[in-house]
Design an enzyme around this catalytic site. Structure first.
Site, PDB file in Angstrom:
ATOM      1  NE  ARG C 337      62.148  31.953  66.927  1.00  0.00           N
ATOM      2  CZ  ARG C 337      62.673  31.977  68.130  1.00  0.00           C
ATOM      3  NH1 ARG C 337      62.949  33.132  68.698  1.00  0.00           N
ATOM      4  NH2 ARG C 337      62.916  30.854  68.764  1.00  0.00           N
ATOM      5  CD  GLU C 432      64.325  39.914  75.297  1.00  0.00           C
ATOM      6  OE1 GLU C 432      64.330  39.009  76.143  1.00  0.00           O
ATOM      7  OE2 GLU C 432      63.298  40.278  74.693  1.00  0.00           O
TER       8      GLU C 432
END
Lengths: 266, 229, 644
Positions: C337, C432
């Site tokens: 990414r 996260e």
């Protein structure tokens, strides 16, 4: 373009609500319905007024938080779309849009366009799961699941729990929501062992919550953002009929619906 | 199934009959039986087109099997009662589910027939009562004499009155609406569906309804047009 | 007082010995809580996404008393639900050479050598169990006709190891965890407390013992106590205002814990997702992601000519620049990414961007449609195409989609050791919200894997170990520390309401986001970062002078909720820039313009920066303390990442 938003304002469940009309400038057609409300709220706050409370989170049509009636249609005129994804290009200059919260006694109003949908959580609690504790699972490929079966299960599992089905149903029935979960798990081999118990318990909870009956007319599926088909309701009925017979010897209980927001706080 | 109190699960749960799904299943089954009656009754009545001898013989035959006829009548009455009680109870429940109504509400996916079950039903019921009083009991027989056993005469005389025929045709059309929804809906309520069959079933419901309603309506039309006299 | 002062030596408690056996031996060495004793322990889980729901469910199954909090109306709304593409697992069902070791290797390399090997190896090991667990729960993963599980490939990997459920994998995994959670709610093991937001951590005798939470409906602030607190509250991507995160996603829970002493690690490691729908106007409230899985079948291109305004279908093949395929022949459109995002930015900076704003590149599936047929493409990506069309009014079956990078995920988070415990004993951080597994860049389909690994398969052991090996005194809500935390939270809420200034919360948030995106976004430099820090401080100053929150604190007040969250973002944003300034290297999502290879790739500096930067809070307006946890690589040797 300019639109008029006529919005249901109600401070809390006990106060009297009313519609108030606000003019809003729509900058461009790519703006979403909720962004329109954002713009309105900025204006209201600038004037020292309280902004319109509305539920929203992901704004990409998957969390199921948002939803209200627009001119009498749950989630507005565009099929298979939540209000967060409804862009303003679908309206014309000068349109009046009436925004009203979901109305159902099983979704008590919280404020403005926000309602309490915990009844859905309780329906899932009643049996919308496979009872498999962490660590018990066999290899993922141990039980083959045909592609068509997996696809069918996925069709039903796509439900986002937004409540539009209940809001659109003239009878305030939660059959599509309940049916979707019963179907999703009932179709898959993993869900078979509990199929009867699940159907009986979830249907019992749905009834205890005070939802209305399904008359198979399909308003729910018409507004469903995920286009959950009406056949999920038939699936629920089948599982319930068989389950009610096979489980006739067993005691069925349900969870008492709760409407207050006191979590043991003093 | 019974109810019990255990931990935080404590509410009384509805029995089969108390649950909305159970009631709908009862309505489906009773509706199906009533549908069979509607078909059988039509088959019998269409004999009117074959002349007085045929249909009066049919009427006579029905009376010779008295016990069976009464058994059928009792089943039909039970079905009608259950069908109606379930509907009324569900309707009362459904009206309560939305204490605050919408200021405006659009129907976007349902047909007219789907949405008119609540009042097509009661009108059909009123018609059935009138119809029984007219043709079975003979209490209401305007502008002519009811002749017990002479079915042919009763039909012709009855339908010769224009408003009787009009009321009959109007009611049959509503019965058509009612059946058009009910005929596939009963499968849905019983969970007998399939993505391939259900659309076919919906179509079939429409056509079966049209044929049946046309069959019934042909009788007063036949009388008024002078084909049956 | 009620706060842990940062310790100078961070012990990550990584087991010694061969990495393949590390987790097994760690588990064996953990102390256990007797089954009968579990019900005497109470735990708090904040957050109900993949990590929070799976942890709550599993801890409930084990017999602990769990209270699970979420700010939404239902645990099912957590933003994990929006993950589209899939979840990785080293099952090697495709027989293409995958293995636990390869997933481990890919993840460490993909993270640009800024993650702990031990954590990543364990993640790869757990990945296979996650799939099994989710299948057993009834998650309708895509299947082959024969009934076996299907896979797709994803960025940063050359094997096909991503399991998926149409474009709604996150939804289905979350619903699986949510259902498991609701099952425990039904048994009474878990008490679900929705519409309630954590506003402070209660630390007593140096141990995390509870939280102060605000009931968002009644406005009531309450102390909830437990023997350990587990935060699973997601990332802080919304510090950029425009991101793919949900509007409600916030860093308040982890930030308030940070202010109570929990170290914040690697805040500058933020991930920019390459395939989002471009911004269309100032009113825009969020960015919509198009799953990375589209890069499987899609080709990314821009016109070769600058300022070529022809519609895409009229640009002939030889006038198109498939720049990823050109620059990275072996990975092509499937580069990780960070690489894909940076290249898109570089191309647009050159003036070759497409669309009205010039901030976009084409993602073209027409080759795949020609090769596989419309039906196959519809089956794979139908819902994504529909979403794209709804937003842009363009039909992606006919016209290439326009995409542009957007903030998507934050690799940084609260510092945790191998047991997922922060430096505050009894405070565990999952998913996260922690920093642990992805280094400087996360590979696609790995976030779901990490959230579930933490929740289903790690925390159940490590929290037990903590409870069994720690002496915990009995405390009540009247404890002075609990009362102090409650009082300071009350003051905080009152302060926000008392300002009565002129600017709305959103206007501050939007301005903060712009500073962050411009100076600390896809590429960063020292001058810009210094400027950003100054601007953020000034903005924060203004915020506390000129904020306008209408309404009161004792009912549902969404702008008050937002105000508290933005206040925290205004502090976190500063720390993010400070961390980015401190890290004089480029790695993964952190690209410092001063540090790049001659051909424009990220240039790491392993000699000086192979560490985890763990920042300690020292007080409002005071500089943060930096503690470094050195990273050692015994298996995957750091090399210049190459996807050429």
């Amino acid at each position: 373009m300019k639109v008029k938003l006529t919005i249901w304002r109600q401070k809390n469940p006990d106060s009297k609500g009313q519609f108030i009309t606000y003019p809003v400038d729509v900058v461009n057609g790519e703006m979403s319905m909720l962004e329109c409300l954002d713009v309105l709220n900025e204006t209201l706050m600038g004037r020292g007024e309280e902004p319109v409370a509305f539920e929203h989170d992901c704004r990409e049509g998957i969390c199921g938080s948002c939803g209200f009636m627009i001119n009498g249609i749950a989630h507005g005129p565009l099929p298979a779309t939540t209000v967060c994804q409804l862009t303003m290009r679908h309206f014309k200059d000068g349109d009046e849009l009436v925004l009203e919260p979901w109305r159902s006694r099983s979704f008590p109003l919280v404020k403005d366009l926000v309602v309490d949908r915990r009844s859905f959580d309780r329906i899932i609690q009643a049996g919308g799961y496979v009872s498999v504790s962490t660590g018990n699972a066999p290899d993922g490929n141990a039980i083959p699941v045909g592609k068509e079966i997996a696809d069918r299960a996925m069709d039903a599992a796509a439900c986002i729990g937004c409540g539009a089905c209940v809001a659109a149903c003239p009878n305030g029935s939660a059959a599509l929501f309940t049916g979707a979960k019963i179907a999703h798990l009932g179709i898959l081999p993993q869900g078979k062992p509990e199929q009867d118990r699940r159907a009986v318990r979830m249907v019992a909870q749905m009834n205890v919550e005070g939802f209305g009956s399904c008359t198979n007319i399909g308003e729910c599926t018409g507004v469903c953002p995920k286009e959950i088909p009406l056949e999920e309701i038939a699936r629920m009925n089948r599982d319930y009929l068989l389950g009610a017979w096979r489980e006739r010897g067993n005691v069925v209980t349900a969870i008492a619906p709760v409407t207050d927001w006191n979590f043991g706080e003093k | 199934m019974s109810t019990a109190v255990a931990g935080q699960r404590e509410n009384r749960t509805p029995s089969f009959w108390q649950s909305t799904n159970g009631k709908k299943a009862v309505m489906a089954v009773t509706g199906a039986i009533l549908f069979l009656f509607v078909v059988g009754h039509l088959a019998g009545n269409l004999q009117v087109f074959e002349g007085p001898a045929k249909i009066n013989a049919y009427g006579h035959f029905l009376r010779t099997i008295g016990e069976i006829l009464w058994a059928i009548r009792i089943i039909l009455i039970v079905c009608v009662v259950l069908h109606i009680v379930a509907t009324v109870q569900l309707a009362l429940l459904n009206w309560k589910t939305r204490p605050v109504g919408y200021s405006r509400k659009k129907a976007i996916n349902s047909s007219y027939a789907d949405r008119t079950m609540y009042w097509s039903g009661p009108i059909v019921l009123a018609f059935v009562i009138f119809h029984l009083l007219q043709f079975t009991a003979g209490y209401i027989h305007p502008e002519s004499q009811f002749i017990d056993g002479d079915i042919y005469h009763n039909i012709v005389a009855g339908f010769s009155v224009w408003w009787v025929s009009a009321w009959y045709i109007f009611s049959l059309l509503l019965l058509g609406f009612h059946m058009r929804h009910g005929l596939w809906s009963m499968f849905q309520s019983l969970g007998l569906n399939h993505p391939r069959h259900t659309p076919v079933l919906k179509q079939a419901a429409l056509w079966i309804t049209i044929v049946i309603v046309a069959g019934y309506i042909s009788i007063p039309i036949g009388v008024l047009a002078g084909w049956v006299r | 007082m009620g706060k842990v002062t940062a310790m100078m030596n961070l012990d990550a408690r990584i087991p010694t010995g061969p990495i393949e056996e590390a987790w097994d031996s760690a588990r064996f060495e953990m102390k256990l809580v007797n089954p009968a004793n579990k019900r005497r322990h109470s735990l708090i889980v904040v957050g109900s996404g993949l990590a929070g729901a799976s942890a709550s469910a599993t801890l409930g199954e084990l017999g602990y008393n769990v209270k699970c909090f979420c700010f939404q109306d239902s645990p099912r709304r957590a933003h994990s639900i929006a993950a589209q593409g899939g979840i990785n697992a080293a099952k090697n069902y495709q027989n293409d050479g995958d293995s636990i070791y390869r997933l481990f290797y890919d993840t460490v390399k993909g993270g640009d050598f800024r993650a702990r090997e031990g954590n990543v190896y364990r993640l790869a090991q757990n990945s296979v169990h996650i799939i099994d667990q989710c299948v057993a729960q009834g998650v309708p993963f895509a299947r082959e006709y024969g009934g076996s599980l299907d896979n797709r490939s994803f960025g940063g990997a050359q094997v096909s190891r991503t399991f998926y459920a149409r474009g709604q994998t996150g939804q289905q995994l979350l619903l699986g965890a949510y259902q498991a959670l609701e099952r425990q709610v039904d048994t009474g093991q878990v008490t679900m407390i929705p519409r309630t937001e954590m506003l402070d951590l209660v630390v007593i005798d140096g141990q995390a013992r509870g939280i102060v939470a605000r009931n968002l409906i009644t406005g009531k602030l309450t102390v909830h106590l437990a023997e350990a607190v587990i935060l699973a509250t997601g990332g802080y991507g919304n510090v950029y205002y425009l991101s793919t995160n949900a509007k409600g996603s916030n860093a308040t829970a982890i930030w308030r814990a940070h202010r109570r002493g929990a170290l914040f690690a690697n805040p500058c490691f933020t991930q920019i997702h390459p395939t989002c729908i471009p911004v269309s106007g100032d009113y825009q409230s969020k960015l919509t992601l198009m799953s990375e899985s589209l890069r499987n079948d899609g080709r990314i291109w821009v016109p070769k000519q600058k300022g070529d305004k022809r519609p895409p279908n009229e640009i002939p093949e030889d006038e198109r620049d498939y720049y990823l395929e050109r620059r990275y022949p072996s990975f092509g459109n499937l580069v990780p990414r960070d690489v894909a995002s940076r290249n898109a930015k570089a191309i647009c900076d050159e003036g070759r961007g497409v669309g009205e704003t010039g901030l976009g590149v084409y993602l073209d599936l027409s080759d795949a449609i020609a090769r596989l047929g419309v039906e196959t493409i519809r089956e794979r990506y139908g819902n994504l195409f529909d979403m794209y069309q709804r937003i842009t009014d363009e039909d992606p079956y006919k016209v290439p989609m326009r995409i542009y990078p957007a903030i998507h995920y934050t690799m940084g988070g609260l510092w945790v050791d191998y047991q997922l415990q922060s430096n505050v004993p009894g405070l565990f951080v999952l998913g996260e919200a922690n920093f642990s597994d992805h280094g400087a860049n996360r590979l696609g389909a790995s976030a779901l894997m990490q959230g579930l690994s933490d929740g289903y398969f790690i925390i159940p052991y490590t929290v037990g170990n903590y409870l069994a090996s720690t002496k915990l005194s009995k405390v009540t809500a009247s404890h002075p520390e609990a009362q102090a935390a409650l009082a300071s939270t009350q003051q905080g809420v009152a302060k926000l309401l008392a300002i009565r200034g002129k600017r709305t919360v959103d206007s501050f948030h939007r301005e903060l986001g712009k500073i962050m995106w411009d100076d600390c976004g896809m590429s960063r430099n020292a001058a810009g970062l210094k400027e950003a820090i100054g601007k953020i401080r000034a903005l924060r100053e203004e915020f506390w002078q000129n904020l306008n929150v209408t309404g009161s604190g004792d009912d549902l007040n969404q702008s008050l909720e937002k105000a508290g969250r933005v206040a925290d973002f205004l502090e976190l944003g500063e720390l993010l820039c400070i961390d980015a300034l401190e890290r004089n290297e480029s790695c993964g999502g952190h690209f410092r313009e001063e540090y790049q290879t001659p051909d424009g790739e990220a240039q790491r500096d392993d000699e000086h920066f192979s560490y985890v930067a763990a920042w300690g809070y020292t007080g409002a307006g005071k500089p943060w303390d930096l503690t470094k946890e050195p990273l050692e690589f015994a298996y995957v040797h750091p090399s210049q990442r190459s996807y050429k």
